[in-house]
Design a protein around this motif. Structure first.
Motif, PDB file in Angstrom:
ATOM      1  N   GLU A  63      -1.912  -2.355  -3.994  1.00 26.33           N
ATOM      2  CA  GLU A  63      -2.989  -1.449  -3.582  1.00 26.33           C
ATOM      3  C   GLU A  63      -3.849  -1.005  -4.762  1.00 26.33           C
ATOM      4  O   GLU A  63      -4.983  -0.585  -4.591  1.00 26.33           O
ATOM      5  CB  GLU A  63      -2.428  -0.247  -2.808  1.00 26.33           C
ATOM      6  CG  GLU A  63      -1.612   0.763  -3.613  1.00 26.33           C
ATOM      7  CD  GLU A  63      -0.154   0.359  -3.838  1.00 26.33           C
ATOM      8  OE1 GLU A  63       0.194  -0.816  -3.579  1.00 26.33           O
ATOM      9  OE2 GLU A  63       0.631   1.215  -4.293  1.00 26.33           O
ATOM     10  N   ASP A  74       8.002   0.719   3.078  1.00 22.27           N
ATOM     11  CA  ASP A  74       7.213   0.110   4.146  1.00 22.27           C
ATOM     12  C   ASP A  74       7.974  -0.228   5.423  1.00 22.27           C
ATOM     13  O   ASP A  74       7.503  -1.004   6.236  1.00 22.27           O
ATOM     14  CB  ASP A  74       6.417  -1.100   3.618  1.00 22.27           C
ATOM     15  CG  ASP A  74       7.294  -2.007   2.787  1.00 22.27           C
ATOM     16  OD1 ASP A  74       8.531  -1.864   2.918  1.00 22.27           O
ATOM     17  OD2 ASP A  74       6.766  -2.817   2.009  1.00 22.27           O
ATOM     18  N   ALA A 107      11.847   3.581   6.103  1.00 22.74           N
ATOM     19  CA  ALA A 107      10.433   3.922   5.932  1.00 22.74           C
ATOM     20  C   ALA A 107      10.213   4.795   4.709  1.00 22.74           C
ATOM     21  O   ALA A 107       9.084   4.981   4.270  1.00 22.74           O
ATOM     22  CB  ALA A 107       9.911   4.635   7.167  1.00 22.74           C
ATOM     23  N   ASN A 108      11.300   5.367   4.216  1.00 22.57           N
ATOM     24  CA  ASN A 108      11.164   6.239   3.050  1.00 22.57           C
ATOM     25  C   ASN A 108      12.522   6.563   2.463  1.00 22.57           C
ATOM     26  O   ASN A 108      13.561   6.368   3.087  1.00 22.57           O
ATOM     27  CB  ASN A 108      10.473   7.559   3.446  1.00 22.57           C
ATOM     28  CG  ASN A 108      11.327   8.351   4.413  1.00 22.57           C
ATOM     29  OD1 ASN A 108      11.273   8.132   5.619  1.00 22.57           O
ATOM     30  ND2 ASN A 108      12.155   9.245   3.908  1.00 22.57           N
ATOM     31  N   ASN A 167       3.740   9.148   8.451  1.00 26.17           N
ATOM     32  CA  ASN A 167       3.734   7.691   8.344  1.00 26.17           C
ATOM     33  C   ASN A 167       3.730   7.084   9.752  1.00 26.17           C
ATOM     34  O   ASN A 167       4.691   7.221  10.497  1.00 26.17           O
ATOM     35  CB  ASN A 167       4.982   7.276   7.554  1.00 26.17           C
ATOM     36  CG  ASN A 167       5.122   5.779   7.420  1.00 26.17           C
ATOM     37  OD1 ASN A 167       4.418   5.012   8.071  1.00 26.17           O
ATOM     38  ND2 ASN A 167       6.050   5.370   6.578  1.00 26.17           N
ATOM     39  N   ASN A 202       4.146   4.192  10.811  1.00 29.47           N
ATOM     40  CA  ASN A 202       5.104   3.103  11.068  1.00 29.47           C
ATOM     41  C   ASN A 202       6.477   3.582  11.520  1.00 29.47           C
ATOM     42  O   ASN A 202       7.312   2.787  11.943  1.00 29.47           O
ATOM     43  CB  ASN A 202       5.295   2.264   9.799  1.00 29.47           C
ATOM     44  CG  ASN A 202       4.006   1.622   9.360  1.00 29.47           C
ATOM     45  OD1 ASN A 202       3.141   1.325  10.177  1.00 29.47           O
ATOM     46  ND2 ASN A 202       3.860   1.433   8.059  1.00 29.47           N
TER      47      ASN A 202
END
Lengths: 390, 291
Positions: free
Chosen positions: A89, A256, A284-285, A308, A310
């Motif tokens: 990114e 992710d 996710a985290n 988030n 997702n």
């Protein structure tokens, strides 16, 4: 905490570590002004972001005219710089450093870091400057000279000689190099640095040593006694969610995957992620609620996790030692009132006050909250819930 | 038997009258730990939790004969407290405090070593000999007496591991949370020989994490010195590589400190490595069942 190159160089200069002259700019006009102020015929325009590999990513350019300074400043300011350390990114460049050009004869490497095994700072030097030092370490480890310094005696002449002779420097440069290394050691110790890296440290045509680059990281636990360093913190370099979490005593890192995790203790938090992976899910985290979790911090944790998009399920995995499970249970209830918990929440609470916690959750009777008996059971249920199988 | 501490160990608490010190000292007393006093400067002469308070560690040691100190002082005062304990002849300091600056710990550890004082931590849950002596902040009820020794960098994984071992019908001799800070006291390779020599310990659980190379050092030590079965878990297999600024830390140890690397090193010397921490207990049962 990390600082920018220009800030590291400001610290270096205070201790007599030679650095090129330079000025920071946030606009193209300022960049050109800075170049005029510096004078000379060669300037370097350098993107200031907290990541290495800036040159390869196009964030460092050598200008031989004021027009070129302007051109490069336009190009670099506002660009999203992608390097091997930024992730795909990249990072937005909002500051550039305009520095006088240096007459480079040789490029060396010099760094200071804690050697955990020896429990002392170690100074590392190499003739292979300008290259990724991890490659040097992998391919030609004999080209890195390491000298550990016992802080009880401090940096002595013999430390300096080991480094300077190890680099094979000519007689007339030995003294200068030792002085450089001694000053850098002082920078490291007096500022509670975690690591310092100068790559490259250049030897000029005139035989002078200059820190052409500078990276510094600091021991977060010691920032309290260095308000001047803390004032250098650049919040724009830090992830907004991670920062918000830290204000509540939560340690959060976005990943992710699909399963939000809320765990107490960094080790168990990583172990929970590992178990989710092992069961075929994706975390996710990373979220460590720490030892002082209460209803408010847990609610905050839910809020951050659920930002988030997702996230398809949440796994709360608490083994209460200092953290009391009843507080976590109340936190979950609180969170369901404050935040729209749109996904199933698998809860495993064990240890201190786990029985009370189970009662609290059972009595509340919230749909969406699924009880788990142990770590394996919880991970399995969270994976199934994320797949919509529960 | 056990290692390092038992029901007769006399313990003082530095930072005795503070909020954390009070809460946990109370829990330790309830567990049966022989806490014989504490130290809080300017509060000497008072009585706290039924025990005497002293101004200095020297005074506390002279009066009570304590050999172990449990340290709860705030981070900025940790190195001072550790060095005071070492100077007063304490044999083992258990440092619970989180957030002590690395440079301070370097100095404190160096002095402790010079004075032959062992240290555990900082930033750790402490040490517990099941059903005898708890010096730290772990939930005591989890640790049932048994034949498994446990060493862990992570606090909560210590509880997790011990809980699983006990749920399988086994128990713990002594469990030590060594902490995961850059500078720590006793490490795997210091504790493994103690468990090897302890007649009651029949298996050892070792819980590690990514970063540093203590687990790699432990693997090398196990190869030549440990005959008892070792079950290991390394946390952080799924942790993404950090966005660090420099790489100097990894170069020093000559290894990147990844979970995969550590697991391979341990497996290579015959350690029973589990991929999921949920399997620690089952693996211990399997290993001890085979005996």
């Amino acid at each position: 905490m990390n600082v920018h190159e220009y800030q590291a160089k400001q610290i270096f200069a205070k201790y007599g570590v030679p650095v090129p002259k330079g000025y920071i700019a946030t606009t193209v006009e300022e960049a050109v002004e800075n170049a005029k102020k510096l004078g000379g015929k060669v300037w370097v325009v350098k993107a200031q972001i907290h990541a290495g590999g800036r040159g390869l990513g196009g964030g460092v350019k050598v200008a031989t005219s004021l027009e070129k300074v302007e051109e490069f400043a336009k190009e670099i300011l506002g660009m999203t710089l992608v390097t091997h350390q930024t992730g795909p990114e990249g990072k937005l460049v909002s500051k550039i450093y305009i520095e006088e050009g240096a007459d480079i004869a040789e490029e060396l490497y010099l760094g200071v870091v804690l050697d955990r095994a020896k429990e002392m700072p170690v100074i590392m030097a190499s003739t292979e400057g300008g290259m990724a030092i991890e490659d040097v370490a992998a391919n030609t480890p004999e080209k890195i000279i390491k000298v550990a310094v016992d802080p009880a005696i401090g940096f002595k002449g013999f430390h300096g000689r080991e480094l300077a002779f190890g680099l094979g420097l000519p007689k007339e440069e030995i003294g200068k190099f030792i002085k450089f290394a001694a000053a850098l050691y002082q920078v490291y110790m007096e500022n509670d640095a975690e690591m310092i890296e100068i790559n490259p440290l250049v030897k000029t045509g005139a035989g002078e040593f200059i820190a052409l680059d500078g990276k510094m990281g600091f021991d977060d636990s010691a920032l309290g006694r260095h308000p001047d360093i803390e004032a250098m913190r650049d919040l724009s370099e830090e992830d907004a969610d991670e920062r918000e979490a830290s204000e509540y005593g939560l340690s959060y890192i976005a990943l992710d995957g699909e399963i939000g995790c809320m765990v107490n203790g960094a080790g168990l938090a990583m172990g929970t992620m590992d178990t989710i992976n092992y069961m075929g899910g994706t975390p996710a985290n990373f979220l460590d609620v720490g030892g002082k979790a209460n209803a408010e911090t847990v609610a905050k944790g839910f809020e951050i996790i659920l930002k988030n998009p997702n996230v398809k399920a949440i796994f709360v995995n608490i083994f209460g030692g200092i953290v009391r499970c009843d507080r976590i249970a109340n936190g979950i209830l609180e969170a369901t009132k404050l935040v729209d918990v749109r996904v199933p929440v698998v809860v495993r609470l064990d240890g201190t006050n786990a029985a009370e916690a189970a009662v609290i959750l059972k009595n509340a009777g919230i749909a969406n909250v699924i009880a788990a008996t142990d770590l394996g059971d919880g991970a399995k249920k969270a994976v199934a819930a994320a797949k919509g199988e529960l | 038997m056990s290692i390092l501490v038992n029901k007769d160990t006399k313990v003082i608490v530095q930072g005795f009258t503070g909020k954390e010190g009070t809460f946990h000292a109370e829990q330790c007393l309830a567990y049966g730990t022989k806490i014989v006093g504490g130290v809080t400067p300017n509060k000497g002469g008072q009585t706290h939790l039924g025990q005497p308070v002293f101004n200095t560690v020297k005074e506390a040691v002279a009066t009570t004969g304590a050999t172990v100190s449990m340290i709860f002082v705030p981070p900025a005062f940790v190195s001072d407290a550790v060095m005071e304990a070492a100077d007063a002849g304490i044999e083992l300091a258990v440092i619970i405090t989180e957030g002590a600056p690395v440079r301070d710990m370097q100095e404190a550890k160096s002095y402790a070593t010079k004075k032959d004082m062992l240290t555990i931590g900082p930033n750790c849950p402490g040490i517990i000999t099941a059903e005898e002596c708890k010096i730290g902040i772990m939930p005591g009820a989890v640790f049932k007496k048994g034949n498994v020794g446990l060493i862990s960098k992570s606090g909560t994984l210590t509880y997790e591991g011990a809980n699983q071992v006990c749920n399988e019908g086994f128990g713990i001799t002594t469990a030590v949370g060594i902490g995961g800070d850059p500078i720590i006291g006793l490490s795997y390779k210091d504790l493994l020989p103690l468990f090897e020599a302890d007649p009651e310990t029949e298996a050892i659980v070792m819980i590690g994490e990514i970063g540093g190379d203590l687990e790699i050092q432990a693997a090398a030590f196990i190869k030549d010195n440990i005959t008892k079965p070792v079950v290991a878990f390394i946390a952080g297999q799924s942790a993404p590589a950090g966005k660090r600024m420099g790489h100097a830390g990894a170069i020093i140890s000559g290894s990147a400190g990844t979970a995969a690397e550590k697991m391979a090193a341990l497996e290579a010397v015959g350690v029973h490595v589990v991929i999921s921490p949920a399997d620690i207990g089952k693996k211990v049962a399997e290993v001890l069942g085979k005996k």
